[in-house]
Design an enzyme around this catalytic site. Structure first.
Site, PDB file in Angstrom:
ATOM      1  N   GLU A   1     -10.609  -3.829  -7.491  1.00  0.00           N
ATOM      2  CA  GLU A   1      -9.227  -4.138  -7.871  1.00  0.00           C
ATOM      3  C   GLU A   1      -9.201  -5.372  -8.759  1.00  0.00           C
ATOM      4  OE1 GLU A   1      -5.895  -4.127  -4.907  1.00  0.00           O
ATOM      5  OE2 GLU A   1      -5.885  -6.282  -5.364  1.00  0.00           O
TER       6      GLU A   1
ATOM      7  N   LYS B   1       4.561   9.698   3.182  1.00  0.00           N
ATOM      8  CA  LYS B   1       4.125   9.460   1.800  1.00  0.00           C
ATOM      9  C   LYS B   1       3.062  10.476   1.383  1.00  0.00           C
ATOM     10  CE  LYS B   1       3.212   5.030   2.534  1.00  0.00           C
ATOM     11  NZ  LYS B   1       2.823   3.604   2.292  1.00  0.00           N
TER      12      LYS B   1
END
Length: 333
Positions: A45, A196
């Protein structure tokens, strides 16, 4: 028009064929399968840099990781959209100027639905087909009260549906090994994650944690609640601790205090002098991350996702400890 991109050369404007690049972009799940032949894949990331010096440092880390062949790389998104333009630009450059598979963060906080649709279109024009969809943290205070935009969405589940309705995008979401700090309990939190995933998310990336048992129990909860959605990859997120200052940063990011066993090891390494023994803390932090990563590999994690803070060296050392191939010496601390 040419521009200096902080990598020591100029590059032309993004080609008009960006949408053709999008159409050939693999999904994160496809990339995990491709990279799993030689062991558990890893990913990293990055954060949008604040200035030219930060951008140069980011690209040094990018080129280092590019030689290590991660399954994907993700680019975060500032609270309230504070870095949206920079995020879109740099993530697009990762797509067009490297061999990496970029995943762009997209957060609902501070945005109307119209603005969110526009951002998705900007990502598509930049060659991005993989998005990590998040509700996002309030600007200024990540743990503060969350307020829905008057013309926005309340939950990430809604944003997942919006993105999937806009085209052939591949969507990931966040998951929380210890539960989201706004959830009343773990069952409630697991319900939101399952929703989700049912809305069209293909995988989740966890919030960082420092006790592997929390990740394993999260995985168990999702499978117990919905075996079909529980079969989707839950990717654990790790951050090697390199100083006691990064401990504070870690606690701010995850909204949790580190386990006592971890803090005891780091404090012992720091010593009792007025200034911490930075080298010893860093070495202990690398060892802790290595131990956690090995346990996750042993427990069948689908990927190891590292928070890098735009530096390559600490993550590279953990990967080297685990036997991953590093084809060039780390450039930055």
């Amino acid at each position: 028009m040419d521009f200096d991109n902080g990598r020591g050369r100029s590059t032309p404007d993004r080609p008009a064929s960006a949408r053709q690049i999008v159409s050939r972009t693999p999904s994160v799940v496809q990339s995990l399968r491709t990279h799993s032949g030689s062991g558990v894949p890893f990913s990293v990331e990055f954060n949008p840099p604040r200035d030219a010096a930060g951008e140069a440092r980011l690209w040094r880390a990018v080129r280092q990781f590019e030689r290590m062949h991660p399954a994907f790389v993700s680019m975060t998104y500032g609270a309230g959209g504070s870095t949206s333009d920079r995020t879109v630009r740099i993530t697009g450059e990762l797509a067009t100027e490297t061999t990496l598979l970029p995943v762009a963060h997209l957060t609902a906080v501070g945005h109307s639905i119209a603005e969110l649709r526009s951002l998705v279109g900007s990502y598509a024009d930049s060659g991005i087909r993989n998005l990590l969809v998040l509700r996002g943290d309030p600007p200024g205070d990540p743990l503060g009260e969350w307020h829905k935009h008057p013309s926005g969405v309340e939950y990430a589940e809604e944003l997942v549906r919006i993105v999937r309705d806009l085209g052939d995008f591949h969507v990931g979401v966040a998951s929380f090994p210890q539960g989201h700090h706004r959830s009343p309990d773990l069952d409630h939190d697991t319900l939101h994650l399952a929703a989700k995933l049912r809305a069209g998310a293909e995988y989740s990336i966890t919030q960082m944690f420092f006790d592997v048992e929390h990740y394993l129990r999260l995985r168990d909860r999702v499978v117990a609640m919905d075996p079909i959605e529980g079969a989707k990859p839950i990717i654990p997120e790790l951050m090697p601790i390199t100083s006691l200052r990064t401990v504070q940063r870690a606690e701010e990011l995850c909204g949790r205090t580190l386990p006592k066993s971890v803090m005891t090891r780091l404090e012992k390494a720091a010593g009792t002098a007025p200034e911490e023994d930075r080298a010893a803390v860093r070495a202990e932090g690398i060892q802790i991350a290595t131990e956690m990563a090995q346990r996750l590999i042993d427990e069948g994690a689908p990927c190891l996702h590292f928070i890098t803070l735009n530096f390559a060296k600490a993550t590279s050392e953990v990967l080297t400890n685990l036997g991953y191939g590093v084809t060039a010496a780390p450039i930055s601390a």
